[in-house]
Enzyme design. Structure first.
Site, short mmCIF file in Angstrom:
data_model
loop_
_atom_site.label_atom_id
_atom_site.label_comp_id
_atom_site.label_asym_id
_atom_site.label_seq_id
_atom_site.Cartn_x
_atom_site.Cartn_y
_atom_site.Cartn_z
CD1 TRP A 158 -9.93 25.92 32.51
CD2 TRP A 158 -10.48 24.34 31.03
NE1 TRP A 158 -8.87 25.75 31.64
CE2 TRP A 158 -9.19 24.80 30.73
CE3 TRP A 158 -11.05 23.36 30.22
CZ2 TRP A 158 -8.44 24.30 29.67
CZ3 TRP A 158 -10.31 22.85 29.16
CH2 TRP A 158 -9.03 23.31 28.90
CG ASP B 117 -12.46 21.09 36.75
OD1 ASP B 117 -11.40 20.53 37.12
OD2 ASP B 117 -12.57 21.65 35.64
CE LYS C 22 -4.35 22.01 34.69
NZ LYS C 22 -3.75 22.57 33.52
#
Ligand code: PMP
Length: 363
Positions: A103, A174, A198
């Site tokens: 990511w 992030d 999530k």
């Protein structure tokens, strides 16, 4: 509850049962209005209140100060990969990225469309199994900002703390896979973003916390929807916002407050992860893949002695009501994602299942 199984999916992931129950009712008739939450105008009084209450709950839970704006956007965390540099990185400037996995890499790729991305540290040499030490970080002379991924969903590593940054340089995080899993130190952060799927609620909602002066300093010659200031000025309702996702988030936040807020949730997350790592560490069959000092409390990655045994493990676990344990292909093996709403009893079940699996498959 007994018609549901343990869902270890990395995201979208399991949500709190009480929140889901309340959302069911809201879909039919939102707060006894006779109109479901999916059908209300986003300009109506009940939905304006929903936005205000959700923001207020977030500010209470995460102690978000007034100099931060709270934005409810769309496009996923992946859109923040480009929206951050599009707003904050001038063409002749450099932004520093801490590369701790796939990511982070995707964020770096997007930054290169707008300016220079300098990788200040990376753990790619050991397949991202650790978090770089402070001494290993080499910042560029004058970075526009520093970007890091607080939890690496695929590799199961997590920064224990906000990385140290040079004085006055904005720090961008992030936090897609560990947002609101522990207290958030916004005194050391300038922009935090997270896809909701999530710890917060449904996919389709992206939470952005941004220091107002940073957003005000951003470039102006950008499409309206892609400027942070647009969404600040319009209270995240410049266009039709993801109302349903807000409704779910509101209920998830209610559940978090009922459980005692971030300190209590952080403690439970620590206990859940510890249970799994303690078992893995004493096992001579399984092994955790992340270095002990870098381990994620959200995604526990582990291997068995062979790929054949690993695929058998995943299949047998599924049959036993433990779903979604297959690891990402770049690590192999298994991954147990145990976000906020994942119940402690599910971690105990997994340990019991692992014990039984070892008995069945050792010779
Ligand atoms: N960052 C991290 C750490 C993630 O785990 C994910 C998704 N799993 C993303 C970014 C991408 O999020 P989205 O799918 O919301 O674009």
């Amino acid at each position: 509850m007994n018609d549901r199984i343990y869902n270890f999916s990395a995201g979208p992931a399991t949500l709190p049962a009480p929140a889901l129950k309340r959302v069911q009712q809201a879909v039919w008739s939102y707060e006894d209005s006779g109109i479901g939450v999916l059908e209300h105008s986003h300009r109506s009084r009940p939905i304006s209140t929903l936005f205000e209450e959700t923001e207020a709950a977030l500010r209470r839970i995460a102690r978000i100060p007034d100099d931060f704006a709270v934005l409810f956007l769309q496009g996923g965390a992946s859109s923040q990969f480009f929206m951050v540099p599009m707003n904050l990185l001038q063409q002749d400037a450099t932004a520093d990225y801490l590369d701790t996995g796939s990511w982070s890499q995707k964020a770096i790729k997007e930054a290169k469309h707008f300016g220079t991305a300098h990788v200040a540290a990376s753990s790619t040499d050991k397949n991202y199994s650790y978090i770089p030490a402070p001494e290993a970080i080499r910042y560029s002379p004058n970075p526009a900002y520093i970007h890091y991924t607080s939890n690496n969903t695929i590799f199961g590593t997590e920064w224990a703390d906000v990385p140290a940054a040079p004085e006055g340089v904005p720090v961008i995080c992030d936090a897609s896979s560990d947002i609101l899993s522990r207290p958030l130190d916004l005194s050391r952060l300038d922009l935090v973003y997270a896809g909701a799927q999530k710890n917060l609620g449904p996919a389709g909602l992206t939470l952005v916390l941004v220091r107002r002066d940073l957003a005000a300093s951003a470039k102006r010659e950008l499409p309206t929807m892609l400027q942070y200031r647009t969404h600040i000025e319009h209270g995240s309702r410049y266009n039709t916002p993801p109302v349903f996702a807000l409704c779910v988030l509101r209920e998830v936040l209610r559940w978090m407050e009922d459980r005692g807020g971030l300190a209590a949730i952080a403690e439970q997350n620590r206990t859940k992860a510890q249970l799994l790592y303690d078992y893995l560490d004493q096992s001579r069959f399984f092994r955790a893949t992340a270095r002990p000092d870098s381990r994620s409390r959200m995604n526990v990655c582990f291997r068995a002695p062979s790929e054949t045994l690993e695929s058998r493990f995943v299949k047998e676990a599924e049959r036993a009501g433990l779903s979604g344990l297959k690891g990402h292909r770049s690590v192999g093996g298994m991954r147990a994602s145990i976000y906020n709403a994942f119940p402690p009893a599910g971690c105990e079940r997994l340990v019991a299942f692992m014990r039984q699996f070892v008995r069945d498959h050792s010779n």
